[in-house]
Design an enzyme around this catalytic site. Sequence first.
Site, PDB file in Angstrom:
ATOM      1  N   GLU A  19       0.822  -1.215   0.000  1.00 59.46           N
ATOM      2  CA  GLU A  19       0.000   0.000   0.000  1.00 59.46           C
ATOM      3  C   GLU A  19       0.858   1.268   0.000  1.00 59.46           C
ATOM      4  O   GLU A  19       0.415   2.319  -0.436  1.00 59.46           O
ATOM      5  CB  GLU A  19      -0.931   0.024   1.224  1.00 59.46           C
ATOM      6  CG  GLU A  19      -2.181  -0.802   1.023  1.00 59.46           C
ATOM      7  CD  GLU A  19      -3.269  -0.518   2.057  1.00 59.46           C
ATOM      8  OE1 GLU A  19      -3.051   0.297   2.969  1.00 59.46           O
ATOM      9  OE2 GLU A  19      -4.344  -1.123   1.953  1.00 59.46           O
TER      10      GLU A  19
ATOM     11  N   LYS B 143     -12.897   0.791  -2.446  1.00 62.18           N
ATOM     12  CA  LYS B 143     -13.857   1.005  -1.360  1.00 62.18           C
ATOM     13  C   LYS B 143     -15.054   1.818  -1.880  1.00 62.18           C
ATOM     14  O   LYS B 143     -16.203   1.512  -1.597  1.00 62.18           O
ATOM     15  CB  LYS B 143     -13.211   1.804  -0.214  1.00 62.18           C
ATOM     16  CG  LYS B 143     -12.302   1.015   0.720  1.00 62.18           C
ATOM     17  CD  LYS B 143     -11.946   1.882   1.922  1.00 62.18           C
ATOM     18  CE  LYS B 143     -10.976   1.206   2.870  1.00 62.18           C
ATOM     19  NZ  LYS B 143     -10.648   2.011   4.045  1.00 62.18           N
TER      20      LYS B 143
ATOM     21  N   HIS C 173      10.620 -26.303   0.403  1.00 60.95           N
ATOM     22  CA  HIS C 173      10.019 -27.418  -0.337  1.00 60.95           C
ATOM     23  C   HIS C 173       8.966 -26.896  -1.291  1.00 60.95           C
ATOM     24  O   HIS C 173       8.015 -27.588  -1.610  1.00 60.95           O
ATOM     25  CB  HIS C 173       9.447 -28.430   0.658  1.00 60.95           C
ATOM     26  CG  HIS C 173      10.494 -28.917   1.599  1.00 60.95           C
ATOM     27  ND1 HIS C 173      11.192 -30.084   1.399  1.00 60.95           N
ATOM     28  CD2 HIS C 173      11.014 -28.352   2.716  1.00 60.95           C
ATOM     29  CE1 HIS C 173      12.088 -30.232   2.368  1.00 60.95           C
ATOM     30  NE2 HIS C 173      12.002 -29.196   3.181  1.00 60.95           N
TER      31      HIS C 173
HETATM   32  O1  PA5 Z   1      -3.360   1.326   5.722  1.00 58.27           O
HETATM   33  C1  PA5 Z   1      -4.511   1.665   5.506  1.00 58.27           C
HETATM   34  O2  PA5 Z   1      -4.855   2.854   5.544  1.00 58.27           O
HETATM   35  C2  PA5 Z   1      -5.581   0.646   5.223  1.00 58.27           C
HETATM   36  O3  PA5 Z   1      -5.075  -0.637   5.094  1.00 58.27           O
HETATM   37  C3  PA5 Z   1      -6.615   0.652   6.341  1.00 58.27           C
HETATM   38  O4  PA5 Z   1      -6.008   0.308   7.543  1.00 58.27           O
HETATM   39  C4  PA5 Z   1      -7.762  -0.314   6.049  1.00 58.27           C
HETATM   40  O5  PA5 Z   1      -8.313  -0.028   4.794  1.00 58.27           O
HETATM   41  C5  PA5 Z   1      -8.845  -0.194   7.110  1.00 58.27           C
HETATM   42  O6  PA5 Z   1      -9.340   1.105   7.157  1.00 58.27           O
HETATM   43  P1  PA5 Z   1     -10.123   1.629   8.421  1.00 58.27           P
HETATM   44  O7  PA5 Z   1      -9.231   1.611   9.596  1.00 58.27           O
HETATM   45  O8  PA5 Z   1     -10.557   3.013   8.069  1.00 58.27           O
HETATM   46  O9  PA5 Z   1     -11.303   0.712   8.631  1.00 58.27           O
END
Ligand code: PA5
Length: 437
Positions: A293, A428, A314
Amino acid sequence: MNRSKIKLDLTNYISNEPNTNFRGFESKISEIISKLYSSKHDSSLMTGWLNLPHDNAMFLEVNTFVSKILNEDKYDHLLVLGIGGSSLGAQALLESLRTPLWNRLGRGKRKNFLTIDFIDNLDPQVIRILLSKLNLNRTLFVIISKTGTTVETIVPMLIAKEWVEELESPKLDFYKQCVFITSKEKGLLYELSKKHAVPVFSIPENVGGRYSVFSPVGLLPLAFSGVDLSEIQLGIQAADLICQSVNLKENLASMLALSAYFSYKNSKNIFALMPYSTSLKRFVDWFIQLWAESIGKEQKGSTPVSAIGATDQHSQIQMFNEGPNDKLICFVKINKHKRDMVVPDYSSECPDFGVYNKHKVGEILNIELDATRRALSENKRPNILITLPELDEYYISQLMYIFEVATAINGMLLDVNPFNQPGVELAKKYTKEALVN
Ligand code: PA5
């Protein structure tokens, strides 16, 4: 206390990766580090996670709250609802500290922790099985979402609410069994917390989800599981010093970021993280989310891949050794394995067993790691080795923090913003649109 240090060995990297120039990047790295650290108090930039090692008030708030709840003895179990950065960090730490088998041992007679489960997906079968196995009237629900709107978190929360409130006797109010961890003074969870007087912990605005493991997001579940937060804090404070070191060789975060950067520039489009320990499986998942990310933007970035030693010897090692030379492999070794076992001597029964009984199990695992590195190096496959003195609170949290800084530096070297996630946000948004229509 003078503790051993986490080490980074680049021997098999330097010999197999052409065109690396660590020295030449010294000033670039110090520029990046000072940019990173000078922005940590700026609430509009997403580097607030660099303040967490020194946030004594936050550590105290979490510890005090958890001790109070444990003393009341109302719960046996903790169910954490959250996804991505709102779940993986705590899972990674717990699994590495207790091993995946720990949870199955149950709470027993101890009252200083709750057993813990996580829901981080919309798999109906998993949700149903988990909710049916729990004694719901003795379960505390920790709902974690920075935005407060994430579908994979809100939907299981609604299901859990129904299950709890449908119990005949005693009649329960779901929200009285909840704690929320969310953004300060905004979002759906925050609104619900006000309406139903749910205790709430804040995620600072300038701490992004995947960099939030050392905020209440990770600390609260850990404290409920009996993990010593003071060791975690010491670990990340030590890491914080390492990451600011102007001596490049000592700055593990910078060396990691640079190795990944040079390899990427040399067409190694894959970064494989391969710890030799099953207990670090979730840690790799956490890293993959952090790296993917943060780095995967503007058509740039090495793809993170998970491998576990010796299991994947393996499996994937065939590809790593003889497939395309497009990977940097980062090994993690635990120098001294906890609860290690001596292999019993049955050589009188079968002479071939004799080779094993000189060793402990963890020692054999590490011999395998060294052998794998040697084989990779003979095939000119660049690999680096991180060695943890032990797998405990102090070292694993230190390593996670170092990886966070390394990820941020790698992103900045590639000239991408390591703190946003437009690709995630888009999916999302489309999910929401499809649900409404
Ligand atoms: O790193 C990030 O921003 C994302 O992986 C969020 O943690 C994930 O989408 C969850 O979002 P939220 O905490 O708003 O539910």
